[in-house]
Scaffold this motif. Structure first.
Motif, PDB file in Angstrom:
ATOM      1  N   UNK A  48       0.172  -6.432  -3.451  1.00 30.73           N
ATOM      2  CA  UNK A  48       1.509  -6.506  -4.050  1.00 30.73           C
ATOM      3  C   UNK A  48       1.445  -6.623  -5.566  1.00 30.73           C
ATOM      4  N   UNK A  49       0.395  -7.260  -6.066  1.00 31.76           N
ATOM      5  CA  UNK A  49       0.254  -7.354  -7.525  1.00 31.76           C
ATOM      6  C   UNK A  49       0.165  -5.963  -8.143  1.00 31.76           C
ATOM      7  N   UNK A  99      -2.955 -15.971  -7.520  1.00 29.05           N
ATOM      8  CA  UNK A  99      -2.875 -16.698  -6.253  1.00 29.05           C
ATOM      9  C   UNK A  99      -3.765 -16.028  -5.202  1.00 29.05           C
ATOM     10  N   UNK A 100      -3.838 -14.708  -5.227  1.00 26.13           N
ATOM     11  CA  UNK A 100      -4.692 -13.994  -4.278  1.00 26.13           C
ATOM     12  C   UNK A 100      -6.146 -14.442  -4.418  1.00 26.13           C
ATOM     13  N   UNK A 126       0.849  -1.208   0.000  1.00 21.27           N
ATOM     14  CA  UNK A 126       0.000   0.000   0.000  1.00 21.27           C
ATOM     15  C   UNK A 126       0.879   1.250   0.000  1.00 21.27           C
ATOM     16  N   UNK A 127       1.984   1.206   0.709  1.00 21.61           N
ATOM     17  CA  UNK A 127       2.912   2.335   0.725  1.00 21.61           C
ATOM     18  C   UNK A 127       3.430   2.642  -0.670  1.00 21.61           C
ATOM     19  N   UNK A 128       3.773   1.608  -1.412  1.00 23.31           N
ATOM     20  CA  UNK A 128       4.269   1.810  -2.779  1.00 23.31           C
ATOM     21  C   UNK A 128       3.148   2.289  -3.698  1.00 23.31           C
ATOM     22  N   UNK A 129       1.950   1.696  -3.575  1.00 18.08           N
ATOM     23  CA  UNK A 129       0.819   2.099  -4.413  1.00 18.08           C
ATOM     24  C   UNK A 129       0.483   3.569  -4.196  1.00 18.08           C
ATOM     25  N   UNK A 175     -10.843  -6.123  -4.963  1.00 16.29           N
ATOM     26  CA  UNK A 175     -11.608  -5.178  -5.777  1.00 16.29           C
ATOM     27  C   UNK A 175     -10.688  -4.081  -6.314  1.00 16.29           C
ATOM     28  N   UNK A 176      -9.819  -3.560  -5.453  1.00 16.95           N
ATOM     29  CA  UNK A 176      -8.913  -2.498  -5.889  1.00 16.95           C
ATOM     30  C   UNK A 176      -8.007  -2.987  -7.020  1.00 16.95           C
ATOM     31  N   UNK A 177      -7.619  -4.263  -6.950  1.00 15.77           N
ATOM     32  CA  UNK A 177      -6.711  -4.808  -7.964  1.00 15.77           C
ATOM     33  C   UNK A 177      -7.419  -5.215  -9.247  1.00 15.77           C
TER      34      UNK A 177
END
Length: 505
Positions: free
Chosen positions: A183-184, A201-202, A97-100, A246-248
């Motif tokens: 992470x995806x 995989x998620x 989330x930090x990277x996103x 959902x976000x992904x």
């Protein structure tokens, strides 16, 4: 150069007490680099040639081999040598989330942040590689906690623990699904193939968690409790996992799952905090950490709704606002406390986990509010603008980095004064570079009892922090205050990235 800054306003009835302390210059960029470097010190497995924290060496290279599964890798959660996948997955989710959210502000640190995520996700892929099983822990916590030895010397049992259809663990499985989905997104622009693998995989792991409902508290009992008991129930992890999926994916199935399930979180009769204490307010909207995800769900979902005027009454927006009002020092409905020096406190050990996780949500939500040109109303004519949320988050960051009554940075290796005797086995024992002989289970006891500073500096580690009177004893045995954890550091990465690019907001 120094300047005066108000750290906190404490409301006590109708009396207002303002503590003003001198604020020294903070180098958010340096703190960001070190907060990411810390994760290299927590690595388990075969270390790469790019390893920068060189006093650490290979460890636990046979994990899972006794049952025919490769479980090498991942992170030690804190100062011990057990791999607890529940907090590890949450830490990975928060790094992602930090990277996103803030990756564009990380500059040269972004590749290192992605490496930190990948070290977690590579292991989580292994932990979910056997159909019908999810591995949730490696290592006997009782045997491990009886010993004080380097991870490179471990001779305690490396027992793998798994959940399955017959013996479920929805909270850990769903948190792993959240970590993989988040992470995806973090890898989508740099490694699309890996991102697709994580997302696939998620989906599988979330489906496993949802269809085989139950708590790993019941399945694994004393092997996971009292270490990382799930006090808040597994429902919040299921909603959290669906929210990240959902976000992904933006798929309606996950949206519907979240919107129809969010009500169950507030209808649970007993809400418990990180120590299992029942909440006095009966609601979980103010809680966020490795155990309870509700405030994070509301902030995460609010991003999709906050600009829609007709959505302002949704539970996500309402409870995200309620969360803000539970934190602001001047709010009549705050549910946190502040020390005389201005540090946020909640129930539960390792208090800085609350300061870093809640600060992350404050910064993220302030961005969403700013985009929507909204403010938060907290009652008693208290109006919180996005800039006020940033101000409160900055007060916590600056406190942690040294602007506090002790003038101590609670990040190891940052600033002129920082903790020297942290509760951490690898840091407190001589590196193999300096002591090649095996140190057995009790061979490290003299180092644990020593008053000497730790020989290896675990750069970037944030300890549990001071007590409510702003005092810190710097004692290895006082693990509640002196032990670092991955889930203290992980949300702080995003917060520091924000302030690196907004140093004077």
């Amino acid at each position: 150069m120094s300047f005066l800054k108000t750290l906190v306003v404490l409301l006590v009835g109708v009396r207002i007490m303002v503590n003003v302390v001198e604020v020294a210059s903070i180098d958010y960029g340096d703190a960001l680099s070190k907060s990411i470097l810390f994760f290299e010190g927590q690595r388990s497995g075969k270390l790469p040639s790019s390893q920068r924290m060189t006093w650490r060496k290979d460890s636990a290279l046979q994990d899972g081999f006794d049952i025919g599964v490769d479980l090498v890798g991942g992170y030690y959660d804190a100062g011990d040598n057990v791999k607890f996948n529940f907090p590890m997955a949450f830490s990975t989710t928060m790094l992602a989330w930090s990277v996103i959210e803030f990756g564009k502000s990380m500059g040269a640190d972004l590749p290192h942040a992605l490496d930190a995520i990948r070290w977690g996700t590579d292991y989580l892929l292994k932990a979910t590689s056997v159909p019908g099983f999810v591995f949730v822990q490696v290592g006997d916590p009782y045997g491990d906690h009886m010993c004080w030895e380097r991870p490179e010397d471990m001779d305690t049992p490396r027992t793998p623990f798994a959940v399955s259809k017959q013996f479920p663990g929805s909270e850990v499985s769903a948190e792993i699904a959240a970590a993989l989905a988040a992470s995806s997104m973090a890898f989508r622009s740099s490694d699309r193939g890996y991102a697709a693998r994580l997302l696939n995989r998620a989906r599988t792991v979330f489906d496993f968690a949802d269809k085989n409902r139950g708590s790993y508290n019941d399945t694994l009992g004393h092997w996971v409790c009292p270490f990382y008991c799930d006090f808040s129930g597994y429902q919040d992890e299921l909603v959290w996992g669906a929210a990240w999926l959902f976000k992904a994916t933006k798929e309606p199935y996950y949206w519907n799952y979240v919107t129809t399930s969010i009500h169950t979180l507030n209808s649970i009769v007993e809400h418990r905090d990180i120590d299992g204490v029942i909440y006095t307010d009966g609601y979980s909207f103010a809680e966020f950490g490795w155990d309870t995800k509700t405030a994070g769900i509301n902030v995460l979902m609010s991003k999709f709704l906050v600009s829609n005027a007709s959505a302002s009454s949704t539970p996500f927006i309402t409870d995200a606002d309620n969360f803000i009002c539970s934190v602001l020092p001047e709010s009549p409905t705050k549910s946190v406390s502040y020390s005389p020096g201005g540090l946020l406190f909640k129930r539960g050990g390792s208090n800085l986990q609350h300061a870093t996780a809640l600060s992350f949500l404050l910064v993220a939500y302030s961005r969403y509010l700013n985009q929507a040109k909204r403010v938060v109303h907290c009652g008693n004519n208290i109006v919180a603008s996005p800039s006020r949320l940033i101000q409160v988050a900055r007060s916590q960051v600056d406190y942690i980095l040294g602007n506090n009554p002790t003038k101590m940075s609670y990040m190891v290796g940052y600033g002129a004064k920082f903790p020297q005797r942290i509760h951490h086995r690898g840091s407190s024992l001589p590196s193999i570079d300096n002591w090649k002989a095996h140190i057995d289970c009790h061979g490290g006891t003299t180092y644990f009892l020593s008053n000497s500073p730790n020989p290896n500096v675990l750069v970037g580690a944030i300890v549990g922090g001071p007590d409510f009177s702003d005092s810190y004893s710097d004692s290895r045995s006082d693990f509640v205050h002196s032990e670092p954890t991955t889930y203290i550091n992980a949300p702080f990465v995003g917060v520091l990235a924000y302030f690196k690019s907004h140093p004077s907001n």
